[in-house]
Design an enzyme around this catalytic site. Structure first.
Site, PDB file in Angstrom:
ATOM      1  N   ASP A 133      -8.246 -10.410  -8.427  1.00  0.00           N
ATOM      2  CA  ASP A 133      -7.363 -10.338  -9.589  1.00  0.00           C
ATOM      3  C   ASP A 133      -7.874  -9.253 -10.526  1.00  0.00           C
ATOM      4  O   ASP A 133      -9.061  -9.232 -10.872  1.00  0.00           O
ATOM      5  CB  ASP A 133      -7.368 -11.703 -10.296  1.00  0.00           C
ATOM      6  CG  ASP A 133      -6.299 -11.830 -11.371  1.00  0.00           C
ATOM      7  OD1 ASP A 133      -5.845 -10.798 -11.898  1.00  0.00           O
ATOM      8  OD2 ASP A 133      -5.939 -12.974 -11.700  1.00  0.00           O
ATOM      9  N   LYS A 164       5.955  -0.907 -13.951  1.00  0.00           N
ATOM     10  CA  LYS A 164       7.325  -1.383 -13.802  1.00  0.00           C
ATOM     11  C   LYS A 164       7.654  -2.392 -14.895  1.00  0.00           C
ATOM     12  O   LYS A 164       6.863  -3.272 -15.205  1.00  0.00           O
ATOM     13  CB  LYS A 164       7.509  -2.036 -12.425  1.00  0.00           C
ATOM     14  CG  LYS A 164       8.902  -2.620 -12.217  1.00  0.00           C
ATOM     15  CD  LYS A 164       9.214  -2.830 -10.750  1.00  0.00           C
ATOM     16  CE  LYS A 164       8.310  -3.824 -10.084  1.00  0.00           C
ATOM     17  NZ  LYS A 164       8.634  -3.963  -8.646  1.00  0.00           N
ATOM     18  N   GLY A 190       0.752  -1.235   0.000  1.00  0.00           N
ATOM     19  CA  GLY A 190       0.000   0.000   0.000  1.00  0.00           C
ATOM     20  C   GLY A 190       0.785   1.289   0.000  1.00  0.00           C
ATOM     21  O   GLY A 190       0.217   2.370   0.148  1.00  0.00           O
ATOM     22  N   TRP A 219       2.263   2.939  -2.426  1.00  0.00           N
ATOM     23  CA  TRP A 219       1.934   3.872  -3.503  1.00  0.00           C
ATOM     24  C   TRP A 219       0.602   4.562  -3.231  1.00  0.00           C
ATOM     25  O   TRP A 219       0.433   5.734  -3.544  1.00  0.00           O
ATOM     26  CB  TRP A 219       1.936   3.142  -4.853  1.00  0.00           C
ATOM     27  CG  TRP A 219       3.321   3.009  -5.426  1.00  0.00           C
ATOM     28  CD1 TRP A 219       4.492   2.981  -4.736  1.00  0.00           C
ATOM     29  CD2 TRP A 219       3.680   2.907  -6.811  1.00  0.00           C
ATOM     30  NE1 TRP A 219       5.552   2.862  -5.593  1.00  0.00           N
ATOM     31  CE2 TRP A 219       5.092   2.813  -6.866  1.00  0.00           C
ATOM     32  CE3 TRP A 219       2.957   2.868  -7.994  1.00  0.00           C
ATOM     33  CZ2 TRP A 219       5.787   2.693  -8.076  1.00  0.00           C
ATOM     34  CZ3 TRP A 219       3.640   2.739  -9.205  1.00  0.00           C
ATOM     35  CH2 TRP A 219       5.041   2.660  -9.237  1.00  0.00           C
ATOM     36  N   ASP A 265       3.023  -1.372  -9.965  1.00  0.00           N
ATOM     37  CA  ASP A 265       4.379  -1.693  -9.529  1.00  0.00           C
ATOM     38  C   ASP A 265       4.536  -3.213  -9.438  1.00  0.00           C
ATOM     39  O   ASP A 265       5.371  -3.722  -8.707  1.00  0.00           O
ATOM     40  CB  ASP A 265       4.672  -1.044  -8.175  1.00  0.00           C
ATOM     41  CG  ASP A 265       6.164  -0.984  -7.856  1.00  0.00           C
ATOM     42  OD1 ASP A 265       6.976  -0.883  -8.801  1.00  0.00           O
ATOM     43  OD2 ASP A 265       6.522  -1.051  -6.669  1.00  0.00           O
ATOM     44  N   ASP A 319      -5.490  -6.047  -5.326  1.00  0.00           N
ATOM     45  CA  ASP A 319      -4.403  -7.016  -5.217  1.00  0.00           C
ATOM     46  C   ASP A 319      -4.994  -8.371  -4.845  1.00  0.00           C
ATOM     47  O   ASP A 319      -6.036  -8.451  -4.191  1.00  0.00           O
ATOM     48  CB  ASP A 319      -3.390  -6.588  -4.141  1.00  0.00           C
ATOM     49  CG  ASP A 319      -2.014  -7.208  -4.358  1.00  0.00           C
ATOM     50  OD1 ASP A 319      -1.929  -8.449  -4.462  1.00  0.00           O
ATOM     51  OD2 ASP A 319      -1.023  -6.471  -4.420  1.00  0.00           O
TER      52      ASP A 319
END
Length: 219
Positions: free
Chosen positions: A110, A174, A75, A77, A134, A94
């Site tokens: 998901d 990312k 958490g 971000w 990320d 998540d």
């Protein structure tokens, strides 16, 4: 700004039962200045500084009203978004359970679930201005395989972002350095006005990770 952190910076006394790689990881964590800052300032992970540095460079959080954080746990971000864009609605999604955060809707599911996009838009009250990722695939230790698995995840995140972003919105994800990137970048350039790569200072020098920053979604 968060007011409390978890854990501490004390060196662990016993190495019994730990592998050499886990011992090296722990020692790196305990000496990492970003880890120490995260603990002192109350961020849930050192990754918070990566988003802050990306925001400083690209203005990602300026004026945003609706933000989605894919693979959000633990958490950090979301914490940065709340600190820098206090007016924004935030949805964190998540597979892992995540401790609650103030004024943040957490979905434990998901993002590839067929119901995810509709549930996120309903929680946000409209399309997103910013989609953050990320995420990285679980590593198997083989560089090429790890890269391909992570790129597949990034491609899925980009497709998801295109589904829920408002015109003019942004997408940040990312990447791991490697070969299968040009097709993704080409797709993003068709969908966004600007596509750039960045490696924020908080990203470890030895890490192969970089970030793709796509802004100006064409809708």
């Amino acid at each position: 700004m968060p007011t409390s952190g978890r854990g501490n910076g004390r060196r662990l006394v016993s190495r019994r039962g730990r592998t050499a790689s886990s011992t090296r990881w722990l020692e790196r964590q305990l000496t990492d200045p970003y880890v120490r800052r995260a603990l002192a300032e109350g961020w849930r992970a050192r990754a918070a500084f990566k988003l802050m540095e990306l925001d400083d460079r690209f203005g990602l959080l300026k004026g945003v009203r609706r933000v989605v954080d894919l693979g959000a746990a633990p958490g950090s971000w979301c914490q940065v978004v709340r600190a820098r864009a206090p007016q924004a609605s935030i949805v964190a999604i998540d597979l892992l359970e995540m401790d609650p955060l103030p004024d943040t809707r957490v979905l434990t599911m998901d993002f590839l679930d067929p119901e995810a996009a509709a549930r996120i838009e309903e929680a946000l009250g409209g399309p997103a201005d910013l989609v953050l990722s990320d995420m990285a695939a679980n590593m198997v230790g083989h560089a090429r395989t790890d890269h391909l698995r992570t790129m597949a995840l990034v491609e899925a995140a980009a497709a998801f972002a295109a589904e829920i972003l408002a015109p003019g919105g942004s997408f940040v994800a990312k990447l791991l350095a490697g070969g299968a990137e040009p097709a993704l970048v080409a797709d993003l350039k068709r969908q966004f006005a600007s596509v750039r790569h960045a490696k924020p200072p908080a990203s470890r020098k030895e890490s192969s990770e970089t970030y793709v920053v796509a802004q100006g979604f064409r809708g």
